[in-house]
Design a protein around this motif. Structure first.
Motif, short mmCIF file in Angstrom:
data_model
loop_
_atom_site.label_atom_id
_atom_site.label_comp_id
_atom_site.label_asym_id
_atom_site.label_seq_id
_atom_site.Cartn_x
_atom_site.Cartn_y
_atom_site.Cartn_z
N ILE A 96 72.60 -86.88 -9.76
CA ILE A 96 71.56 -85.94 -10.06
C ILE A 96 71.91 -85.06 -10.76
O ILE A 96 72.76 -84.85 -10.58
CB ILE A 96 70.00 -85.61 -9.20
N ARG A 97 71.31 -85.12 -12.12
CA ARG A 97 71.08 -84.65 -12.93
C ARG A 97 70.01 -83.71 -13.40
O ARG A 97 69.15 -83.89 -13.64
CB ARG A 97 71.95 -85.35 -14.82
N TYR A 98 70.60 -82.40 -13.89
CA TYR A 98 69.45 -81.53 -13.70
C TYR A 98 69.81 -80.21 -14.62
O TYR A 98 70.79 -80.36 -14.99
CB TYR A 98 68.84 -81.06 -12.27
N PHE A 99 68.63 -79.18 -14.78
CA PHE A 99 69.22 -78.17 -15.91
C PHE A 99 68.93 -77.00 -15.01
O PHE A 99 68.13 -76.82 -13.95
CB PHE A 99 68.70 -78.07 -17.14
N ALA A 100 69.20 -75.79 -15.36
CA ALA A 100 69.24 -74.43 -14.46
C ALA A 100 67.72 -74.19 -14.24
O ALA A 100 68.19 -74.26 -12.66
CB ALA A 100 70.25 -73.34 -14.94
N SER A 101 67.18 -73.81 -15.12
CA SER A 101 65.90 -73.58 -14.00
C SER A 101 65.11 -74.44 -13.31
O SER A 101 63.66 -73.88 -12.73
CB SER A 101 64.34 -72.86 -15.21
N VAL A 102 65.12 -75.96 -13.89
CA VAL A 102 64.57 -76.26 -12.44
C VAL A 102 64.67 -76.83 -11.15
O VAL A 102 64.66 -77.54 -9.61
CB VAL A 102 64.57 -78.23 -13.07
N GLY A 103 66.73 -76.01 -10.88
CA GLY A 103 67.22 -76.09 -9.57
C GLY A 103 66.63 -75.35 -8.50
O GLY A 103 65.81 -75.93 -7.31
N PRO A 104 65.85 -73.80 -8.46
CA PRO A 104 65.96 -73.77 -7.73
C PRO A 104 63.97 -73.98 -7.37
O PRO A 104 63.28 -73.94 -6.36
CB PRO A 104 65.71 -72.42 -7.86
N THR A 105 62.98 -74.10 -8.11
CA THR A 105 61.53 -74.94 -8.88
C THR A 105 61.17 -75.69 -8.48
O THR A 105 60.13 -76.30 -7.34
CB THR A 105 61.29 -73.72 -9.87
N LEU A 106 62.19 -77.02 -8.71
CA LEU A 106 61.42 -77.60 -8.97
C LEU A 106 62.44 -79.07 -8.07
O LEU A 106 61.98 -79.69 -6.69
CB LEU A 106 61.12 -78.23 -9.87
N LEU A 247 58.69 -72.11 -15.28
CA LEU A 247 59.89 -72.16 -13.90
C LEU A 247 61.09 -71.15 -14.48
O LEU A 247 61.66 -70.91 -13.62
CB LEU A 247 60.36 -73.88 -14.30
N GLY A 248 61.55 -70.60 -15.45
CA GLY A 248 62.39 -69.44 -16.06
C GLY A 248 62.25 -68.16 -15.53
O GLY A 248 62.79 -67.26 -15.61
N LEU A 249 61.02 -68.13 -15.02
CA LEU A 249 60.63 -66.46 -14.74
C LEU A 249 59.90 -66.41 -13.03
O LEU A 249 59.25 -65.59 -12.60
CB LEU A 249 58.93 -66.25 -15.90
#
Length: 297
Positions: A96-106, A247-249
């Motif tokens: 899986i590839r993902y970017f930082a702000s979706v990591g913890p939230t999604l 998502l970044g907040l």
């Protein structure tokens, strides 16, 4: 080259003790079994059976190949079991590839659900930039990538883009800023402010630039950070205002005020990118379903 199917016929003859018995077990005619053994002897270049009374027994070469046939049969059975487990989603690996702000939230809650439903599947998540991972998916180096899709971006052949979330940007202001008394901020009201950049160049920065252009100005970036937490820290220190996606907040700095934006409201569109050919994998399908459900929540 030795034919594996003929090896299994030879094994049946040796274990049965005769061509007739092997034919009965295999559902072939004795003539067909004899032809298969003769063809295998031709491939091997040596006799494999010799007659003993009414039956046959293997030569040294026949015993050698029969032993290998048993090993091959075992490996094939193991491969069939492993393939069945993979088809059913009991085993396998998802990259899986993902970017930082979706990591913890999604992504994190989706992976927790996937692990409960498919505990035998190995999960390999890797952090990357929002616009980069599509090539990894297209080339088979990743099974799924969470990406930000540009509004006019063309579809990639063989790639399914699954919509997950429209992530709206919020105005992030220093605590006590005059505009913090408003519930909603017009984007044009931020035109004369110094700005803190919160996004790297690419699909996450473009909604900010395009939104400001629609409101009639270009933001004056006095400080830049590609990290949402650092950007909030810069805003709290009074360096400027910023736009940061919802998502970044998730972790909000106590020294900032967050307000909705309108006229226009910049939005980044988050999708899951997968290869069409991979959608039949149960574990991958389960992960997509989990991402969609959590995005709705």
């Amino acid at each position: 080259m030795i034919d594996v199917r003929r090896l299994q016929v030879l094994r049946a003859v040796v274990t049965s003790g005769s061509v007739t018995a092997a034919a009965a077990h295999l559902g072939y005619t004795p003539s067909a079994v004899s032809q298969q053994v003769a063809a295998l002897e031709k491939e091997a270049g040596i006799a494999l059976l010799e007659r003993v009374g009414r039956g046959v027994q293997p030569t040294a070469a026949g015993r050698l190949l029969t032993g290998h046939a048993a090993i091959i049969s075992q490996h094939v059975a193991e491969a069939e079991t492993a393939l069945a487990d993979l088809r059913a989603g009991r085993t396998g690996r998802l990259t899986i590839r993902y970017f930082a702000s979706v990591g913890p939230t999604l992504l994190a809650p989706a992976l927790a659900r996937l692990r409960r439903e498919h505990p035998g599947v190995t999960i390999d998540p890797k952090l990357t930039d929002p616009g980069d991972p599509l090539l990894d998916v297209a080339q088979g180096n990743a099974d799924l990538a969470i990406v930000v899709r540009r509004p006019a971006e063309e579809s990639h052949q063989g790639i399914r883009m699954v919509p997950l979330l429209d992530d709206a940007y919020r105005a992030v202001l220093p605590a006590g800023h005059p505009l913090s008394t408003q519930r909603v901020v017009d984007l044009a009201d931020l035109a004369g402010e110094p700005w803190v950049g919160s996004e790297p160049p690419g699909p996450c920065l473009e909604p900010i630039i395009d939104g400001c252009a629609a409101a009639g100005f270009s933001p004056d970036f006095v400080a830049k950070s590609e990290d949402h937490a650092t950007a909030q820290g810069f805003v709290a220190a009074g360096l400027g205002v910023s736009l940061i996606p919802g998502l970044g907040l998730a972790a909000r700095h106590p020294g900032v005020a967050v307000r909705r934006v309108r006229r226009p409201e910049p939005i980044r569109k988050i999708h899951a990118a997968v290869r069409e050919v991979s959608l039949g994998q149960p574990a991958l399908r389960a992960l997509i379903d989990a991402l969609v459900d959590i995005a709705k929540e």
